[in-house]
Design an enzyme around this catalytic site. Structure first.
Site, PDB file in Angstrom:
ATOM      1  N   HIS A 287       9.863   0.093   8.302  1.00 31.65           N
ATOM      2  CA  HIS A 287       9.344  -1.256   8.513  1.00 31.65           C
ATOM      3  C   HIS A 287       9.139  -2.075   7.420  1.00 31.65           C
ATOM      4  CE1 HIS A 287       7.070   1.034  11.820  1.00 31.65           C
ATOM      5  NE2 HIS A 287       7.059   2.116  10.965  1.00 31.65           N
ATOM      6  N   ASP A 288       8.493  -1.893   6.170  1.00 25.05           N
ATOM      7  CA  ASP A 288       8.362  -2.811   5.173  1.00 25.05           C
ATOM      8  C   ASP A 288       9.472  -3.412   4.501  1.00 25.05           C
ATOM      9  OD1 ASP A 288       5.643  -2.323   5.800  1.00 25.05           O
ATOM     10  OD2 ASP A 288       5.348  -1.048   4.013  1.00 25.05           O
TER      11      ASP A 288
ATOM     12  N   THR B 198       2.787  -6.060   2.738  1.00 22.16           N
ATOM     13  CA  THR B 198       3.524  -4.740   3.652  1.00 22.16           C
ATOM     14  C   THR B 198       2.293  -3.737   3.881  1.00 22.16           C
ATOM     15  OG1 THR B 198       4.323  -3.786   1.382  1.00 22.16           O
ATOM     16  CG2 THR B 198       5.913  -5.284   2.619  1.00 22.16           C
TER      17      THR B 198
ATOM     18  N   PHE C 235      -0.687  -0.421  12.741  1.00 19.31           N
ATOM     19  CA  PHE C 235      -1.408   0.073  11.829  1.00 19.31           C
ATOM     20  C   PHE C 235      -1.834  -1.210  10.734  1.00 19.31           C
ATOM     21  CE2 PHE C 235      -2.001   1.859   7.351  1.00 19.31           C
ATOM     22  CZ  PHE C 235      -3.029   2.622   7.681  1.00 19.31           C
ATOM     23  N   ASN C 236      -1.194  -1.901  10.210  1.00 22.33           N
ATOM     24  CA  ASN C 236      -1.519  -2.738   9.159  1.00 22.33           C
ATOM     25  C   ASN C 236      -2.753  -3.889   9.616  1.00 22.33           C
ATOM     26  OD1 ASN C 236       0.023  -1.680   7.010  1.00 22.33           O
ATOM     27  ND2 ASN C 236       1.810  -3.295   7.427  1.00 22.33           N
TER      28      ASN C 236
ATOM     29  N   ASP D  62       0.689  -1.031   0.104  1.00 25.90           N
ATOM     30  CA  ASP D  62      -0.142   0.032  -0.149  1.00 25.90           C
ATOM     31  C   ASP D  62       0.877   1.296   0.026  1.00 25.90           C
ATOM     32  OD1 ASP D  62       0.924  -0.366   2.476  1.00 25.90           O
ATOM     33  OD2 ASP D  62      -0.919   0.319   3.771  1.00 25.90           O
TER      34      ASP D  62
ATOM     35  N   ASP E 211       6.862   1.090   1.695  1.00 19.74           N
ATOM     36  CA  ASP E 211       6.713   0.048   0.855  1.00 19.74           C
ATOM     37  C   ASP E 211       7.287   0.319  -0.373  1.00 19.74           C
ATOM     38  OD1 ASP E 211       3.380  -1.078   1.784  1.00 19.74           O
ATOM     39  OD2 ASP E 211       3.918   0.979   2.251  1.00 19.74           O
TER      40      ASP E 211
ATOM     41  N   ASN F  49      -2.504   2.847   3.690  1.00 22.58           N
ATOM     42  CA  ASN F  49      -1.789   3.969   3.815  1.00 22.58           C
ATOM     43  C   ASN F  49      -2.586   5.192   3.190  1.00 22.58           C
ATOM     44  OD1 ASN F  49       0.517   3.404   5.470  1.00 22.58           O
ATOM     45  ND2 ASN F  49       1.727   2.800   3.646  1.00 22.58           N
TER      46      ASN F  49
HETATM   47  C1  BDR Z   1       3.008  -0.218   8.643  1.00 27.20           C
HETATM   48  O1  BDR Z   1       2.083   0.911   8.424  1.00 27.20           O
HETATM   49  C2  BDR Z   1       2.273   1.544   7.170  1.00 27.20           C
HETATM   50  O2  BDR Z   1       1.862   3.046   7.604  1.00 27.20           O
HETATM   51  C3  BDR Z   1       3.707   1.459   6.693  1.00 27.20           C
HETATM   52  O3  BDR Z   1       3.658   1.238   5.229  1.00 27.20           O
HETATM   53  C4  BDR Z   1       3.927   0.016   7.475  1.00 27.20           C
HETATM   54  O4  BDR Z   1       3.429  -1.181   6.586  1.00 27.20           O
HETATM   55  C5  BDR Z   1       3.887   0.169   9.818  1.00 27.20           C
HETATM   56  O5  BDR Z   1       2.955   0.236  10.931  1.00 27.20           O
HETATM   57 CA    CA Z   2       3.063  -0.577   4.146  1.00 25.31          CA
END
Ligand code: BDR
Ligand code: CA
Length: 311
Positions: A240-241, A123, A165-166, A9, A14, A38
């Protein structure tokens, strides 16, 4: 060479994950599918295509996925990734078209056409992955050897106190994926918060003399601002991703532990919390290899070397 499909996303991190996958000789990016997360799904699709255009990899097929999470209303992260979902750089407009088929149809087609097994990397929210497993369970069992995802945490949260978040966006989808039976690899906040790129390293990106490096300098500079708030205690921006792809390229960079991971889908406070059975208290199957720590220097080195490969 590991064949992968990236469901994402984009999203700054990502985009970085996509970049290191394209630059790598150890993984082959067969297809990209996009999820709502996102930003709204029209924007994440456009962003994925912009990044592929930037990298001159318009040959990689792209398809858009479900427009909403399975059950919840979509909540986006414009506060982190900006209005476009990828603010901070002047990216080229896509000069190719997305596939006419849906994300799960593209995943099915890609798997059928692949002679060897494929790793599904997720991701963003797991909506597309869950739908795929529900609609094509046999093909999934036959052709997907592993699902590697960024999401969740052990005892941390970045969207609510205990929810990442994801998984927050689509907890029901995460629940389906984790309980399907295909082995998963999880990059939780505990490791991705250690995968920080320092401001001084972002300045090094500025010196990379190619259009991909220049674009990522803008993207990283924008992404870093949100993470400057002292409440996080960061020295830079957590990438993160890219941990998912970095793990596929060089698992030796990480320490991991096998355990059972499940997702809470009910409850006002904890809906979307990943429940990681670190001490094996339930005796449930070890469905997930959880990334716990990483060699940050090696990880940043991979990002820098990947950016330098473009011309
Ligand atoms: C995740 O949330 C998104 O904002 C980032 O792309 C990542 O995948 C981190 O919590
Ligand atoms: Ca992401």
């Amino acid at each position: 060479m590991k064949n992968i499909i990236l469901d994402c996303d984009p999203g700054h991190d990502d985009a970085l994950a996509m970049m290191i996958a394209v630059a790598s000789d150890d993984v082959k990016l067969l297809a990209v599918t996009t999820s709502a997360g996102n930003q709204t799904p029209d924007k994440t699709l456009n962003n994925a295509m912009k990044i592929l255009t930037l990298m001159k990899r318009q040959d990689i097929p792209v398809a858009s996925g479900n427009q909403t999470p399975l059950v919840k209303k979509l909540e986006t992260a414009g506060n982190v990734h900006g209005k476009s979902g990828l603010d901070g750089a002047d990216l080229p407009d896509p000069d190719f078209k997305p596939q006419k088929m849906t994300a799960i149809e593209l995943i099915a087609k890609t798997l059928r056409e692949s002679e060897s097994q494929v790793t599904l990397v997720v991701t963003g929210p797991m909506t597309n992955a869950a739908l795929f497993l529900r609609v094509y369970p046999d093909l999934a069992r036959q052709k997907i050897n592993q699902i590697v995802f960024m999401g969740g945490a052990m005892g941390l949260g970045n969207w609510t106190p205990s929810v990442e978040f994801n998984i927050f966006v689509d907890p029901e989808a995460a629940n389906i994926v984790l309980n399907f039976g295909i082995p998963t690899v999880m990059a939780p906040l505990n490791v991705t918060h250690k995968a920080q790129i320092l401001k001084s390293e972002i300045e090094q990106v500025k010196t990379i003399d190619n259009s991909v490096g220049k674009a990522f300098y803008g993207l990283l500079s924008f992404f870093e601002i949100y993470h400057e708030n002292p409440k996080w205690g960061f020295k830079g921006a957590p990438l993160h991703d890219p941990c998912t792809i970095a793990w596929l390229i060089n698992p030796n960079m990480f320490t991991t532990k096998l355990m059972n991971v499940d997702v809470e889908t009910k409850g006002d406070l904890v809906r979307g919390e990943t429940v990681c059975d670190y001490y094996d208290l339930t005796g449930k199957p070890h469905n997930t290899e959880v990334l716990l720590d990483l060699n940050r220097e090696a990880f940043i080195d991979l990002i820098m070397k990947s950016l330098n490969k473009f011309n």
